[in-house]
Design a protein around this motif. Structure first.
Motif, PDB file in Angstrom:
ATOM      1  N   MET A   1       0.832  -1.176   0.000  1.00  0.00           N
ATOM      2  CA  MET A   1       0.000   0.000   0.000  1.00  0.00           C
ATOM      3  C   MET A   1       0.880   1.243   0.000  1.00  0.00           C
ATOM      4  SD  MET A   1      -3.271  -0.693   2.398  1.00  0.00           S
ATOM      5  CE  MET A   1      -2.908  -2.079   3.443  1.00  0.00           C
ATOM      6  N   SER A   2       0.485   2.190  -0.803  1.00  0.00           N
ATOM      7  CA  SER A   2       1.270   3.409  -0.891  1.00  0.00           C
ATOM      8  C   SER A   2       0.555   4.616  -0.313  1.00  0.00           C
ATOM      9  CB  SER A   2       1.637   3.676  -2.358  1.00  0.00           C
ATOM     10  OG  SER A   2       0.461   3.816  -3.118  1.00  0.00           O
ATOM     11  N   GLY A   3      -0.724   4.533  -0.077  1.00  0.00           N
ATOM     12  CA  GLY A   3      -1.502   5.653   0.428  1.00  0.00           C
ATOM     13  C   GLY A   3      -1.899   6.599  -0.695  1.00  0.00           C
ATOM     14  N   PHE A   4      -2.947   7.375  -0.460  1.00  0.00           N
ATOM     15  CA  PHE A   4      -3.402   8.327  -1.472  1.00  0.00           C
ATOM     16  C   PHE A   4      -4.109   9.489  -0.788  1.00  0.00           C
ATOM     17  CE2 PHE A   4      -6.799   5.204  -1.043  1.00  0.00           C
ATOM     18  CZ  PHE A   4      -7.921   5.990  -0.869  1.00  0.00           C
ATOM     19  N   LEU A   5      -4.224  10.584  -1.518  1.00  0.00           N
ATOM     20  CA  LEU A   5      -4.979  11.750  -1.092  1.00  0.00           C
ATOM     21  C   LEU A   5      -5.881  12.150  -2.241  1.00  0.00           C
ATOM     22  CD1 LEU A   5      -5.661  14.218   0.720  1.00  0.00           C
ATOM     23  CD2 LEU A   5      -3.697  15.367  -0.328  1.00  0.00           C
ATOM     24  N   LEU A   6      -7.190  12.126  -2.005  1.00  0.00           N
ATOM     25  CA  LEU A   6      -8.163  12.615  -2.989  1.00  0.00           C
ATOM     26  C   LEU A   6      -8.819  13.857  -2.402  1.00  0.00           C
ATOM     27  CD1 LEU A   6     -10.006   9.397  -4.203  1.00  0.00           C
ATOM     28  CD2 LEU A   6      -8.069  10.559  -5.235  1.00  0.00           C
ATOM     29  N   GLU A   7      -8.823  14.928  -3.177  1.00  0.00           N
ATOM     30  CA  GLU A   7      -9.447  16.163  -2.735  1.00  0.00           C
ATOM     31  C   GLU A   7     -10.653  16.466  -3.606  1.00  0.00           C
ATOM     32  OE1 GLU A   7      -6.653  19.357  -1.302  1.00  0.00           O
ATOM     33  OE2 GLU A   7      -5.332  18.241  -2.676  1.00  0.00           O
ATOM     34  N   GLN A   8     -11.694  16.989  -2.963  1.00  0.00           N
ATOM     35  CA  GLN A   8     -12.911  17.311  -3.690  1.00  0.00           C
ATOM     36  C   GLN A   8     -13.593  18.482  -3.001  1.00  0.00           C
ATOM     37  OE1 GLN A   8     -15.132  14.052  -5.074  1.00  0.00           O
ATOM     38  NE2 GLN A   8     -17.052  15.168  -5.261  1.00  0.00           N
ATOM     39  N   GLU A  92     -11.218   9.173   6.311  1.00  0.00           N
ATOM     40  CA  GLU A  92     -10.424   8.018   5.904  1.00  0.00           C
ATOM     41  C   GLU A  92     -11.091   7.395   4.685  1.00  0.00           C
ATOM     42  OE1 GLU A  92      -8.736   5.515   8.928  1.00  0.00           O
ATOM     43  OE2 GLU A  92      -9.510   6.885  10.453  1.00  0.00           O
ATOM     44  N   ALA A  93     -10.286   6.759   3.836  1.00  0.00           N
ATOM     45  CA  ALA A  93     -10.823   6.161   2.618  1.00  0.00           C
ATOM     46  C   ALA A  93     -10.102   4.857   2.323  1.00  0.00           C
ATOM     47  CB  ALA A  93     -10.672   7.126   1.446  1.00  0.00           C
ATOM     48  N   GLU A  94     -10.818   3.936   1.685  1.00  0.00           N
ATOM     49  CA  GLU A  94     -10.252   2.642   1.279  1.00  0.00           C
ATOM     50  C   GLU A  94     -10.682   2.328  -0.140  1.00  0.00           C
ATOM     51  OE1 GLU A  94     -10.229  -0.130   5.226  1.00  0.00           O
ATOM     52  OE2 GLU A  94     -12.123   0.039   4.154  1.00  0.00           O
ATOM     53  N   ILE A  95      -9.802   1.671  -0.853  1.00  0.00           N
ATOM     54  CA  ILE A  95     -10.153   1.066  -2.129  1.00  0.00           C
ATOM     55  C   ILE A  95     -10.046  -0.437  -1.907  1.00  0.00           C
ATOM     56  CG2 ILE A  95      -9.549   0.764  -4.544  1.00  0.00           C
ATOM     57  CD1 ILE A  95      -8.278   3.561  -4.381  1.00  0.00           C
TER      58      ILE A  95
END
Length: 134
Positions: A1-8, A92-95
């Motif tokens: 896992m590398s982690g991510f940041l999604l902005e909206q 927090e978010a998961e795929i």
């Protein structure tokens, strides 16, 4: 896992283009046509998800997850109505990828693989609203 940041921004529809990789962060996830991809946004301790979208259904607001079989590319579309009632800030978010036909200890349910965890940050509707909040 590398982690991510999604902005909206709240009350706006965004398409988030992403690529999924294996645990070594370089091997393509290579999604199958029968796999299901889930995008899950939540706050610790909350009784329900803030946003829960899968590639097998479209949310009532029109949010979707789509992917091209044989690749590791996905598009998470979050519709404006799915963000309108949410508080701004970090979630927090998961795929998650649900693999079809993959039995775990004799269980015929889909095997779940958390592909990545990260942060979904919801901004106010506009930068002017953010300025007044500071």
């Amino acid at each position: 896992m590398s982690g991510f940041l999604l902005e909206q921004y709240r009350n706006r529809t965004f398409d988030h283009n992403m690529s999924l990789f294996g645990s070594d962060c370089s091997t393509d996830a290579n999604l199958s046509a029968t796999d299901r991809v889930v995008f899950h946004v939540y706050r610790q301790g909350a009784a329900t998800s803030a946003i829960n979208v899968t590639s097998s259904t479209v949310s009532a607001a029109g949010s979707t997850v789509t992917f091209t079989p044989g690749t590791n590319d996905i598009v998470v579309k979050i519709a404006q109505s799915d963000t309108s009632a949410l508080e701004t800030g970090a979630y927090e978010a998961e795929i998650i990828v649900l693999l079809d036909g993959d039995n775990v200890a004799g269980n015929t349910a889909r095997a779940m693989r958390v592909v990545d965890k990260g942060v979904f940050f919801l901004h106010p509707e506009s930068l002017a609203a953010m300025d007044t909040a500071i």
